[in-house]
Write a protein that holds these residues in place. Structure first.
Motif, PDB file in Angstrom:
ATOM      1  N   GLN A 256      42.298  13.544   2.247  1.00 51.17           N
ATOM      2  CA  GLN A 256      42.488  14.517   3.365  1.00 51.17           C
ATOM      3  C   GLN A 256      42.099  14.087   4.619  1.00 51.17           C
ATOM      4  O   GLN A 256      42.935  13.870   5.510  1.00 51.17           O
ATOM      5  N   VAL A 257      40.736  14.185   4.811  1.00 52.60           N
ATOM      6  CA  VAL A 257      40.115  13.805   5.958  1.00 52.60           C
ATOM      7  C   VAL A 257      40.491  12.587   6.925  1.00 52.60           C
ATOM      8  O   VAL A 257      41.192  12.645   7.873  1.00 52.60           O
ATOM      9  N   HIS A 260      44.373  12.659   7.581  1.00 52.30           N
ATOM     10  CA  HIS A 260      44.582  13.583   8.519  1.00 52.30           C
ATOM     11  C   HIS A 260      44.308  13.329  10.127  1.00 52.30           C
ATOM     12  O   HIS A 260      44.774  13.025  10.971  1.00 52.30           O
ATOM     13  N   THR A 263      46.280  10.307  11.286  1.00 56.74           N
ATOM     14  CA  THR A 263      47.610  10.787  11.757  1.00 56.74           C
ATOM     15  C   THR A 263      47.708  11.412  12.840  1.00 56.74           C
ATOM     16  O   THR A 263      48.459  11.352  13.835  1.00 56.74           O
ATOM     17  N   ILE A 264      46.480  12.430  13.314  1.00 57.65           N
ATOM     18  CA  ILE A 264      46.371  13.033  14.378  1.00 57.65           C
ATOM     19  C   ILE A 264      46.274  12.071  15.644  1.00 57.65           C
ATOM     20  O   ILE A 264      46.769  12.153  16.659  1.00 57.65           O
ATOM     21  N   LEU A 298      52.714  17.244  10.254  1.00 62.64           N
ATOM     22  CA  LEU A 298      51.412  17.696  10.475  1.00 62.64           C
ATOM     23  C   LEU A 298      51.418  18.668  12.034  1.00 62.64           C
ATOM     24  O   LEU A 298      50.647  19.686  11.919  1.00 62.64           O
ATOM     25  N   GLN A 301      52.236  22.174  12.069  1.00 62.98           N
ATOM     26  CA  GLN A 301      51.392  23.639  11.175  1.00 62.98           C
ATOM     27  C   GLN A 301      49.928  23.885  11.953  1.00 62.98           C
ATOM     28  O   GLN A 301      49.970  23.316  13.241  1.00 62.98           O
ATOM     29  N   PRO A 303      46.837  24.196  13.758  1.00 65.05           N
ATOM     30  CA  PRO A 303      45.583  23.089  14.295  1.00 65.05           C
ATOM     31  C   PRO A 303      44.301  23.627  13.557  1.00 65.05           C
ATOM     32  O   PRO A 303      43.474  22.428  13.496  1.00 65.05           O
ATOM     33  N   TYR A 306      43.675  22.147  10.166  1.00 64.63           N
ATOM     34  CA  TYR A 306      43.228  20.790  10.131  1.00 64.63           C
ATOM     35  C   TYR A 306      41.787  20.569  10.824  1.00 64.63           C
ATOM     36  O   TYR A 306      41.052  19.636  10.285  1.00 64.63           O
ATOM     37  N   SER A 307      41.487  21.271  11.782  1.00 65.86           N
ATOM     38  CA  SER A 307      40.161  21.122  12.416  1.00 65.86           C
ATOM     39  C   SER A 307      39.242  21.507  11.362  1.00 65.86           C
ATOM     40  O   SER A 307      37.925  21.090  11.330  1.00 65.86           O
ATOM     41  N   ILE A 309      39.216  21.569   8.278  1.00 63.66           N
ATOM     42  CA  ILE A 309      39.184  20.383   7.203  1.00 63.66           C
ATOM     43  C   ILE A 309      38.315  19.136   7.482  1.00 63.66           C
ATOM     44  O   ILE A 309      37.113  18.668   6.938  1.00 63.66           O
ATOM     45  N   ILE A 310      38.842  18.649   8.892  1.00 62.96           N
ATOM     46  CA  ILE A 310      37.941  17.605   9.526  1.00 62.96           C
ATOM     47  C   ILE A 310      36.658  17.763   9.990  1.00 62.96           C
ATOM     48  O   ILE A 310      35.739  16.986   9.585  1.00 62.96           O
TER      49      ILE A 310
END
Length: 377
Positions: A256-257, A260, A263-264, A298, A301, A303, A306-307, A309-310
């Motif tokens: 995941q991390v 993601h 990709t970002i 991504l 969706q 933000p 995702y923040s 998760i990271i």
């Protein structure tokens, strides 16, 4: 010319007739699969039967080969039909694995992920109570008699919410559904003396059913007491993958991390370079279009998700720095014109992937075909 038109019309009429028969057969097939779903529900049999699916595909591929049809075409058609079959079976109710469970409490049940579990437990005829922030004043009343308490709040709030939990019934299962496992599991074991399990549903909030979806389970305490809950997930069609919390978090840093973050970064680079997305799409090959699809998906969706998760695990920073170092290391080979070093690295990675490289190549072919079909003229 007139004879040609008549022959063409006759052949087209034959095709239309066959297509009509196919539609009628598909309607009949769907009716049968719906009954299969109802029968499975009565006995608590999982919707997804991997052995049955694999056997069916193999038999039909062999049949197609013997009759001069492309096996890949038949498999593609059958997989689409199976997907529809699973949806038709999912439309019915689910067997309640543990009727003795008097109440399921979903904290954050109005959220995107929480609402999925609320719906599934409700369809399995459990008594479900949704608990939100404004309900904490009634927490003692809500938790009374609970057989399951499921924490389904954003990652950044999970630890705080768990720490606020009062005394739960001793036999109550306490579980969370966040993408980080070590910290929530540690907190749950501190606040509750009964069965505890960490869960990570490997799907997004846009799923409509759990067929073929994976739920990772991390043992906390008394697995024999929460096994029925995992069995219930299986009835819903999910695949359960057990792993330790530490192994989970290490794997997620890659699954995941890392993905993601990269990709970002790629999307950010495209923007700052002033790239023309419309032009990139028009000029893209199927594989590059698929990459663009994943990047764009991504950024369509939330933000904050995702923040969360990271930023959830500080150890992710050192891992991402190692990625950046290796990126620059490869870039240095290119800058120096050292093709041999690049090819050596490539072969080393190919050896590391082993047989999976060919497996992924074959799987990607069908994905690329679909991506190409979606490309607008």
């Amino acid at each position: 010319m007139e004879n040609f038109q008549e022959q063409l019309k006759t052949l087209r009429d034959d095709i239309d007739d066959i297509d009509s028969q196919i539609v009628a057969l598909l309607v009949k097939r769907r009716g049968i699969t719906t009954k299969v779903g109802q029968l499975k529900s009565q006995v608590g049999m999982p919707i997804y039967a991997p052995d049955r699916e694999a056997s069916l595909l193999e038999e039909r591929r062999n049949q197609a080969q013997d009759q001069g049809l492309c096996p890949d075409l038949i498999e593609d058609v059958l997989r689409r039909l199976m997907r529809d079959s699973y949806n038709s079976q999912d439309a019915s109710g689910y067997k309640c694995v543990n009727p003795d469970c008097k109440k399921v409490v979903v904290i954050g049940g109005k959220g995107q992920l929480g609402s999925i579990f609320v719906d599934l437990f409700t369809r399995s005829e459990y008594q479900v109570t949704v608990m939100e922030q404004e309900d904490w004043g009634r927490s003692e009343e809500i938790f009374a008699g609970a057989g399951v308490v499921l924490v389904a709040v954003p990652i950044r709030l999970t630890t705080t919410v768990i720490q606020q939990l009062g005394a739960l019934p001793e036999s109550c299962i306490l579980a969370d559904v966040t993408s980080v496992k070590e910290s929530p599991l540690y907190e749950m074991l501190k606040v509750h003396s009964g069965p505890v399990v960490g869960l990570h549903p490997m799907f997004g909030p846009d799923v409509t059913a759990l067929v073929k979806q994976t739920i990772i389970s991390c043992e906390g305490r008394a697995p024999e007491q929460y096994q029925w809950l995992l069995d219930q997930f299986a009835v819903w069609g999910a695949k359960i993958y057990p792993v330790s919390a530490s192994a989970h978090d290490q794997a997620m840093s890659m699954v995941q991390v890392m993905r993601h973050f990269s990709t970002i970064a790629y999307g950010y680079h495209l923007m700052t370079e002033g790239s023309d997305i419309a032009q990139l799409v028009e000029m893209s090959s199927p594989i590059y279009r698929l990459e663009l699809i994943m990047v764009g998906r991504l950024f369509a969706q939330d933000p904050v998700l995702y923040s969360d998760i990271i930023f959830a695990n500080p150890d992710n920073v050192s891992m991402m720095k190692r990625f950046a170092y290796r990126f620059l290391e490869l870039l240095e080979d290119i800058e120096m014109g050292d093709k041999d070093a690049f090819v050596t690295m490539f072969n080393q990675v190919a050896d590391w992937f082993g047989d999976y490289a060919q497996v992924f190549l074959q799987e990607s072919k069908s994905m690329l075909l679909k991506a190409n079909e979606l490309k607008k003229d």
